[in-house]
Design a protein around this motif. Structure first.
Motif: not given
Lengths: 339, 239
Positions: B91-92, B95, B128, B131
Motif C-alpha cells: 500500500l502507499t 493508504e 511528501g 503516493s
C-alpha cells in the motif's frame, strides 16, 4: 516538477489508457458476431463465463492471498442451481436463475468459508479442495437427486423475459446469449474494480501482507476474508449458470478438482498480480486448449509443459508480460519526445 | 489507564514473564527497558491479546482484556506499533495511514480527516511521500509511518516496540520529537527500549526488565542513583 505530481499525472495517464483499452476491447467483442465464425463465438461464451469466475477467484488469490483449490465447487453449484430451477421448478428467466445460483452459492460459501478462512496458504488450499471433492462425491453418489455422472439437463431460458425458443441452439448462443454474457462480464468487471479499489479491498491487501499487523489496527481479519470468500463464490455461481445454460447440462465434472486446477492455471497464465490478468488468462486458456486439442492427442502434456514454462519464465503471466512491454514502449516514447 | 498485575506468561513450557507489574496512567511516557530477550516484546504481545497469560491480568481503563481478540483490543484504544517490518509494503504511504480510519467500530470522536491530519502533523516528513509505496521507504521512515498509523486509531495508549532500533543517529531526534508531540496531546505512551542512551529525556518513568522480571521501577534520575540497576542498564548499552 516535484515527484508527487508526476506520479499523479502518470497514474491519470495509465487510467486513461486502461479505459481506452477497455472500451476498444468491448467494441471489438460487440462487433465480433458480425465477422467471426459461429464456432469461435461459441468458444468465447465460456471465456466470458470463466472471466467472471476468475475475477472472483482472484479476489481471494491475488487480492487476499488465499489460493483456493476447490473453487470449481461454486461453478458447479451455479450449474446445478440452473438445472434444478429450469428443470424441476419451471423457472424460465435467466435473471432469476442467476439470482438463485448466487443465493445457493452464498448459502454454501458461508459455512465453508467460515471454516476455511481461519487458515492460509496450503491449509486453506487443502480445505477448499476437500470441500470441492465432498460436493463432487455428493453429485456422483446421490444420482436420484443429481443424475449421477450424467448430470442434469438445463432447459432453454428467457433473456430479459424474451422467449427465444424459436432460435436454434447455435443462433441462441452466438446471438442473444453472447451479448447477455458480454454485458454480465462488463458489469462483473466494473463491480470487481470498485471492490478491489475500495477500503474493503485495501483491507484485504493489508491482511494478505500481514494478518497480525492488520489486527493491530483493529481489522477483523477473518470477517474480511469471509466476505471475500462469499463474494468470490457468488462470482463463481454466475459463471456456473452461464456455462450450464450454454451447454444445456450441469455436469458433475464441473465440481471435480481438476476443474479447480484449471481455474488456477488460467489465473497463473494470465497473471494473478494484475486486475485484468484473469480475463486474459481465461481467453488464452480456452483458445490454447482448443488449438492444442486440434493438433495433438497429447494436449494435456503440452498444457502441463506450458504451465511449467509460464511459472519459470513469466511468473507474472501474460498480463505482466504485456505491462512490461507497454512500459518499455512508453519509456522509449518519452525519451524521443524529450529530445 | 493500563494496569498489568502479576503477569505470568509461558512460551513452549518455559516461563518468559514472571509476576510482571506495570502501570501507565493518562498522559504518561513510560519506558520498559531491558536486554534483547528480556521479555519486552512478549509483554506487548500479551497486552495485544496474542499471548495468553497463565497467571495475572491486564486491564485497560478498568476493563479486563483477557478473552478479547487482538482487533477488539485495538478498538478499545490501544495503538500498537510492533518491532518487525512495520508497514504494508503493498500500500502507499497515504493508504497505510488512512487504513485505521476505515475500521468500523472505532470509538474515536474525531473525524477521519482530523485523525489523518494529526498523524501527518506529528511526522511532517511523511507528507511528501503520500503516493510512495510502503516498500520504498527507509528504515526510519517506516518507523514513522508505523507510529503515525497507530496514531490514526486515535488511541489513548500507544505501545511502541523499539521505535529507535536500527535507526541512524540523525533520524532518532525526528522520531523523538514526534513522540514528545504525541505526549503533549495527552496520550499515554509505553515504549520498549533495549538501549539506555535512547531513552528520551522526557520519560516519566522507567521499568527495567531482566529475564522476564521487573527489577526496577522509578524515574530516570532514581535509576541513575541505583548502582545495581545502572549495571544492567550499562549492560544494555554495551550490547
Amino acid at each position: 516538477m516535484p515527484a508527487p505530481s508526476t506520479t499523479e499525472a502518470a497514474r491519470r495517464n495509465r487510467n486513461l489508457c486502461a479505459i481506452g483499452g477497455g472500451v476498444l476491447l468491448v467494441a471489438v467483442l460487440a462487433l465480433l458476431p458480425g465477422v467471426a465464425s459461429p464456432y469461435t463465438l461459441t468458444m468465447i461464451l465460456p471465456v466470458f463465463a470463466y472471466a467472471i469466475a476468475l475475477l472472483g477467484l482472484n479476489l481471494l488469490f491475488g487480492t487476499s492471498g488465499l489460493l483456493s483449490f476447490g473453487h470449481a465447487l461454486f461453478l458447479a453449484i451455479g450449474a446445478y442451481a440452473a438445472a434444478v430451477m429450469t428443470g424441476h421448478w419451471g423457472v424460465k428467466s435467466l435473471e432469476l436463475v442467476l439470482l438463485g445460483g448466487i443465493a445457493a452459492a452464498v448459502v454454501v460459501a458461508i459455512p465453508v468459508g467460515f471454516l476455511s478462512v481461519r487458515y492460509t496458504r496450503i491449509f486453506f488450499g487443502m480445505l477448499t479442495l476437500s470441500f470441492g471433492m465432498l460436493f463432487h462425491s455428493f453429485l456422483i453418489k446421490f444420482y436420484n437427486v443429481t443424475g449421477g455422472d450424467t448430470g442434469m439437463s438445463v432447459k432453454r431460458v428467457r433473456l430479459l423475459g424474451l422467449d427465444l425458443s424459436h432460435l436454434s441452439r447455435v443462433e441462441f448462443q452466438t446471438g442473444p446469449l453472447y451479448y447477455y454474457a458480454l454485458v454480465l462480464v462488463i458489469a462483473a468487471t466494473l463491480l470487481m474494480w470498485r471492490i478491489v479499489q475500495s477500503p474493503f479491498g485495501l483491507h484485504l491487501r493489508a491482511q494478505r501482507d500481514n494478518a497480525r499487523k492488520a489486527e493491530y489496527l483493529g481489522v477483523r481479519v477473518h470477517a474480511f476474508r469471509l466476505a471475500a470468500f462469499v463474494l468470490s463464490a457468488a462470482y463463481g455461481a454466475v459463471a456456473g449458470v452461464l456455462l450450464a445454460v450454454r451447454s444445456g447440462n450441469a455436469d458433475p465434472e464441473l465440481a471435480y478438482w481438476t476443474h479447480s486446477g484449471e481455474l488456477v492455471f488460467m489465473t497463473v497464465l494470465g497473471g494473478f498480480a494484475s486486475f485484468v490478468g484473469p480475463l486474459v488468462g481465461a481467453f488464452a486458456f480456452i483458445f490454447l486448449r482448443d488449438w492444442l486439442m486440434g493438433m495433438t492427442e497429447f494436449w494435456r502434456l503440452a498444457m502441463g509443459g506450458i504451465l511449467v514454462l509460464v511459472v519459470i519464465f513469466v511468473p507474472r503471466g501474460l498480463a505482466g508480460l504485456a505491462a512490461d512491454a507497454t512500459t518499455r514502449l512508453r519509456n522509449q516514447f518519452d525519451l524521443r519526445s524529450r529530445r | 489507564m493500563l494496569e498489568i498485575r502479576a503477569l505470568d506468561v509461558d512460551i513452549d513450557g518455559s516461563r518468559i514473564l514472571s509476576r510482571v507489574d506495570i502501570d501507565v496512567t493518562q498522559g504518561e511516557f513510560v519506558c520498559l527497558i531491558g536486554r534483547n530477550g528480556a521479555g519486552k516484546s512478549t509483554t506487548f504481545r500479551t497486552i495485544m491479546g496474542q499471548r495468553k497469560p497463565v497467571g495475572g491480568c491486564v486491564a485497560f481503563k478498568g476493563q479486563e482484556l483477557a478473552g478479547l481478540s487482538t482487533f477488539q483490543i485495538a478498538r478499545l484504544g490501544i495503538g500498537f506499533s510492533p518491532e518487525e517490518s512495520e508497514v504494508f509494503a503493498d500500500l502507499t504511504v497515504a493508504e497505510n495511514i488512512e487504513m485505521p480510519t476505515w475500521v468500523a467500530g472505532n470509538r474515536s470522536t474525531r473525524s477521519a480527516a482530523e485523525r489523518i491530519g494529526m498523524a501527518y502533523q506529528m511526522f511532517p516528513k511523511l507528507e511528501g511521500y503520500r503516493s510512495r509505496g510502503g516498500g520504498q521507504l527507509s528504515g526510519g521512515e517506516r518507523k514513522m509511518l508505523s507510529i503515525a498509523r497507530a496514531l490514526v486509531l486515535d488511541p489513548e495508549l500507544l505501545l511502541l516496540d523499539e521505535p529507535f532500533e536500527g535507526l541512524s543517529p540523525v533520524v532518532i531526534p525526528q522520531i523523538s520529537e514526534g513522540l514528545a508531540a504525541i505526549r503533549k496531546g495527552g496520550r499515554a505512551i509505553l515504549i520498549a527500549e533495549s538501549q539506555f542512551h535512547h531513552v528520551p529525556d522526557f520519560t516519566d518513568r522507567l521499568y527495567v526488565i531482566e529475564r522476564g522480571e521487573i527489577v526496577f521501577q522509578g524515574t530516570v534520575a532514581q535509576a541513575e542513583r541505583d548502582a545495581a540497576t545502572m549495571q544492567i542498564l550499562r549492560g544494555t548499552d554495551g550490547a
